[in-house]
Design an enzyme around this catalytic site. Sequence first.
Site, PDB file in Angstrom:
ATOM      1  N   GLY A  31       6.361   4.618  -1.499  1.00 47.52           N
ATOM      2  CA  GLY A  31       5.797   4.499  -2.892  1.00 47.52           C
ATOM      3  C   GLY A  31       4.589   3.439  -2.976  1.00 47.52           C
ATOM      4  O   GLY A  31       4.210   2.807  -1.833  1.00 47.52           O
ATOM      5  N   HIS A  34      -1.581   4.606  -2.177  1.00 52.61           N
ATOM      6  CA  HIS A  34      -2.867   4.367  -2.191  1.00 52.61           C
ATOM      7  C   HIS A  34      -3.503   5.491  -1.414  1.00 52.61           C
ATOM      8  O   HIS A  34      -2.910   6.612  -0.994  1.00 52.61           O
ATOM      9  CB  HIS A  34      -2.974   3.006  -1.393  1.00 52.61           C
ATOM     10  CG  HIS A  34      -2.451   2.926  -0.075  1.00 52.61           C
ATOM     11  ND1 HIS A  34      -2.760   3.604   0.744  1.00 52.61           N
ATOM     12  CD2 HIS A  34      -1.315   1.835   0.295  1.00 52.61           C
ATOM     13  CE1 HIS A  34      -1.767   3.225   2.036  1.00 52.61           C
ATOM     14  NE2 HIS A  34      -1.115   2.147   1.333  1.00 52.61           N
ATOM     15  N   GLU A  35      -4.765   5.494  -1.249  1.00 53.56           N
ATOM     16  CA  GLU A  35      -5.575   6.579  -0.342  1.00 53.56           C
ATOM     17  C   GLU A  35      -4.904   6.885   0.781  1.00 53.56           C
ATOM     18  O   GLU A  35      -5.141   8.030   1.546  1.00 53.56           O
ATOM     19  CB  GLU A  35      -7.221   5.984  -0.446  1.00 53.56           C
ATOM     20  CG  GLU A  35      -7.844   6.392  -1.578  1.00 53.56           C
ATOM     21  CD  GLU A  35      -8.015   7.894  -2.061  1.00 53.56           C
ATOM     22  OE1 GLU A  35      -8.103   8.517  -1.181  1.00 53.56           O
ATOM     23  OE2 GLU A  35      -7.631   8.279  -2.907  1.00 53.56           O
ATOM     24  N   HIS A  37      -1.822   7.072   1.764  1.00 55.28           N
ATOM     25  CA  HIS A  37      -0.845   7.612   1.752  1.00 55.28           C
ATOM     26  C   HIS A  37      -1.282   9.119   1.416  1.00 55.28           C
ATOM     27  O   HIS A  37      -0.885  10.301   1.805  1.00 55.28           O
ATOM     28  CB  HIS A  37       0.281   7.415   0.667  1.00 55.28           C
ATOM     29  CG  HIS A  37       0.833   6.236   1.009  1.00 55.28           C
ATOM     30  ND1 HIS A  37       0.793   4.987   0.020  1.00 55.28           N
ATOM     31  CD2 HIS A  37       1.969   5.785   1.706  1.00 55.28           C
ATOM     32  CE1 HIS A  37       1.438   3.930   0.683  1.00 55.28           C
ATOM     33  NE2 HIS A  37       2.246   4.306   1.601  1.00 55.28           N
ATOM     34  N   GLY A 145       1.336   7.860   9.372  1.00 54.25           N
ATOM     35  CA  GLY A 145       0.040   7.060   9.600  1.00 54.25           C
ATOM     36  C   GLY A 145      -0.178   6.487  10.890  1.00 54.25           C
ATOM     37  O   GLY A 145       0.906   5.666  11.313  1.00 54.25           O
ATOM     38  N   LYS A 147      -1.577   3.786  11.248  1.00 50.63           N
ATOM     39  CA  LYS A 147      -1.492   2.558  10.900  1.00 50.63           C
ATOM     40  C   LYS A 147      -0.258   1.968  11.165  1.00 50.63           C
ATOM     41  O   LYS A 147      -0.364   0.505  11.719  1.00 50.63           O
ATOM     42  CB  LYS A 147      -1.659   2.241   9.161  1.00 50.63           C
ATOM     43  CG  LYS A 147      -0.841   1.152   8.401  1.00 50.63           C
ATOM     44  CD  LYS A 147      -2.031   0.036   8.490  1.00 50.63           C
ATOM     45  CE  LYS A 147      -1.726  -1.039   7.545  1.00 50.63           C
ATOM     46  NZ  LYS A 147      -0.266  -1.457   7.310  1.00 50.63           N
ATOM     47  N   SER A 183      -2.772  -0.911   2.770  1.00 44.05           N
ATOM     48  CA  SER A 183      -1.377  -1.148   2.617  1.00 44.05           C
ATOM     49  C   SER A 183      -0.907  -1.339   1.374  1.00 44.05           C
ATOM     50  O   SER A 183      -1.442  -2.062   0.550  1.00 44.05           O
ATOM     51  CB  SER A 183      -1.145  -2.085   3.707  1.00 44.05           C
ATOM     52  OG  SER A 183       0.202  -2.749   3.459  1.00 44.05           O
ATOM     53  N   SER A 184       0.461  -1.123   1.144  1.00 41.90           N
ATOM     54  CA  SER A 184       0.945  -1.416  -0.230  1.00 41.90           C
ATOM     55  C   SER A 184       1.087  -2.780  -0.743  1.00 41.90           C
ATOM     56  O   SER A 184       1.106  -3.176  -1.584  1.00 41.90           O
ATOM     57  CB  SER A 184       2.318  -0.897  -0.377  1.00 41.90           C
ATOM     58  OG  SER A 184       2.320   0.487   0.055  1.00 41.90           O
ATOM     59  N   ARG A 185       1.165  -3.558   0.822  1.00 41.77           N
ATOM     60  CA  ARG A 185       1.434  -4.978   0.512  1.00 41.77           C
ATOM     61  C   ARG A 185      -0.027  -5.858   0.492  1.00 41.77           C
ATOM     62  O   ARG A 185       0.122  -6.896   0.122  1.00 41.77           O
ATOM     63  CB  ARG A 185       2.050  -5.359   1.944  1.00 41.77           C
ATOM     64  CG  ARG A 185       3.542  -5.068   2.074  1.00 41.77           C
ATOM     65  CD  ARG A 185       4.275  -5.756   3.200  1.00 41.77           C
ATOM     66  NE  ARG A 185       5.800  -5.592   3.121  1.00 41.77           N
ATOM     67  CZ  ARG A 185       6.455  -4.407   3.854  1.00 41.77           C
ATOM     68  NH1 ARG A 185       5.711  -3.816   4.599  1.00 41.77           N
ATOM     69  NH2 ARG A 185       7.636  -4.456   3.727  1.00 41.77           N
TER      70      ARG A 185
HETATM   71  P1  AMP Z   1       4.841   3.345   3.579  1.00 40.61           P
HETATM   72  O1  AMP Z   1       4.931   4.010   2.175  1.00 40.61           O
HETATM   73  O2  AMP Z   1       4.385   1.891   3.825  1.00 40.61           O
HETATM   74  O3  AMP Z   1       5.985   3.622   4.317  1.00 40.61           O
HETATM   75  O4  AMP Z   1       3.788   4.395   4.353  1.00 40.61           O
HETATM   76  C1  AMP Z   1       3.968   5.759   4.401  1.00 40.61           C
HETATM   77  C2  AMP Z   1       3.323   6.345   5.476  1.00 40.61           C
HETATM   78  O5  AMP Z   1       1.811   6.057   5.099  1.00 40.61           O
HETATM   79  C3  AMP Z   1       3.556   5.799   6.764  1.00 40.61           C
HETATM   80  O6  AMP Z   1       3.455   6.979   7.677  1.00 40.61           O
HETATM   81  C4  AMP Z   1       2.441   4.944   6.834  1.00 40.61           C
HETATM   82  O7  AMP Z   1       1.934   4.728   8.321  1.00 40.61           O
HETATM   83  C5  AMP Z   1       1.470   5.539   6.264  1.00 40.61           C
HETATM   84  N1  AMP Z   1       0.020   4.872   5.868  1.00 40.61           N
HETATM   85  C6  AMP Z   1       0.311   3.715   5.199  1.00 40.61           C
HETATM   86  N2  AMP Z   1      -0.929   3.041   4.999  1.00 40.61           N
HETATM   87  C7  AMP Z   1      -1.732   3.702   5.677  1.00 40.61           C
HETATM   88  C8  AMP Z   1      -3.272   3.661   5.745  1.00 40.61           C
HETATM   89  N3  AMP Z   1      -3.927   2.645   5.675  1.00 40.61           N
HETATM   90  N4  AMP Z   1      -3.729   4.785   6.534  1.00 40.61           N
HETATM   91  C9  AMP Z   1      -2.936   5.924   7.040  1.00 40.61           C
HETATM   92  N5  AMP Z   1      -1.916   5.922   6.796  1.00 40.61           N
HETATM   93  C10 AMP Z   1      -1.304   4.880   6.029  1.00 40.61           C
END
Ligand code: AMP
Length: 272
Positions: A31, A34-35, A37, A145, A147, A183-185
Amino acid sequence: MKIVKTKKAIASLSKLIHKDGGTIAFVPTMGALHEGHLSLVRIARKLADTVIVSIYVNPTQFGPNEDFSRYPRPFNEDLAKLKKEGVNVLFAPSNLYDFNSATFIDPGYIASVFCGASRIDHFRGVATVVLKLFNLVNPDIAIFGQKDAQQVCVIKQMVRDLDHPVKIVVAPIVREADGLALSSRNRYLTPDERSRANSLYNALNLVKKELAKGTNINSALNKGKRVAKGDIEYLNVVNQSTFLPIKKIEKNALVIGAMRLGKTRLIDNLKL
Ligand code: AMP
């Protein structure tokens, strides 16, 4: 968009979709969307007829002193974004673990280095929750991602080692205009930290440029470290399929970095 909250309901929905001859592309997330995701969701839409996104802040991938309790959970904003992208199903369980659950995936070497060295048990938690989600959602395709390159490596290895039939697709990194990977962070960053945050990307880019000029890996990494405006936790060149450091540039080489700015830890990588 259908919102599903229980394990039983998502498992039966998945069975129904497959029974009708449908295919499922799955995007697991925590959750605070952002763009980055949403770019995964857009890829998912092209690859299958049903897109399932999960939002679950997985407790087993956070260390005791990490940000599990303060991790952002803007659920209503996330809902609106997913609806706008045409997502078919949102799986948003409140809990995925039984109180006495005791079985975990051990990803081996890969979980012990780089991000795994400072975040003990992080990848064990990631691999475990991803396998649980795969078992429940039973997707044909899952999108992750680039990332989180080390996470991709852990998941691909798990799928291979455990003979899971899901196909893993990796999506490129989405960045801010100044190069900072979304990044969400990033929302934790103070204005001063934000102004220094893209120096991790600059460091990775400098390493890439130096290596292209023929500079040896150690000198290139040292030059990169010098442009970082935060505390570098690691900066290295690895094989992206094994995460073993490499001595000479080869196919699949990846420059990876992690940098701390105050309480926030940023990660990023560039393919060479
Ligand atoms: P998270 O919510 O941080 O667990 O991320 C969910 C998915 O989104 C993971 O597969 C991440 O690698 C991907 N993701 C997060 N940030 C980015 C980004 N800047 N560009 C592409 N994919 C991303």
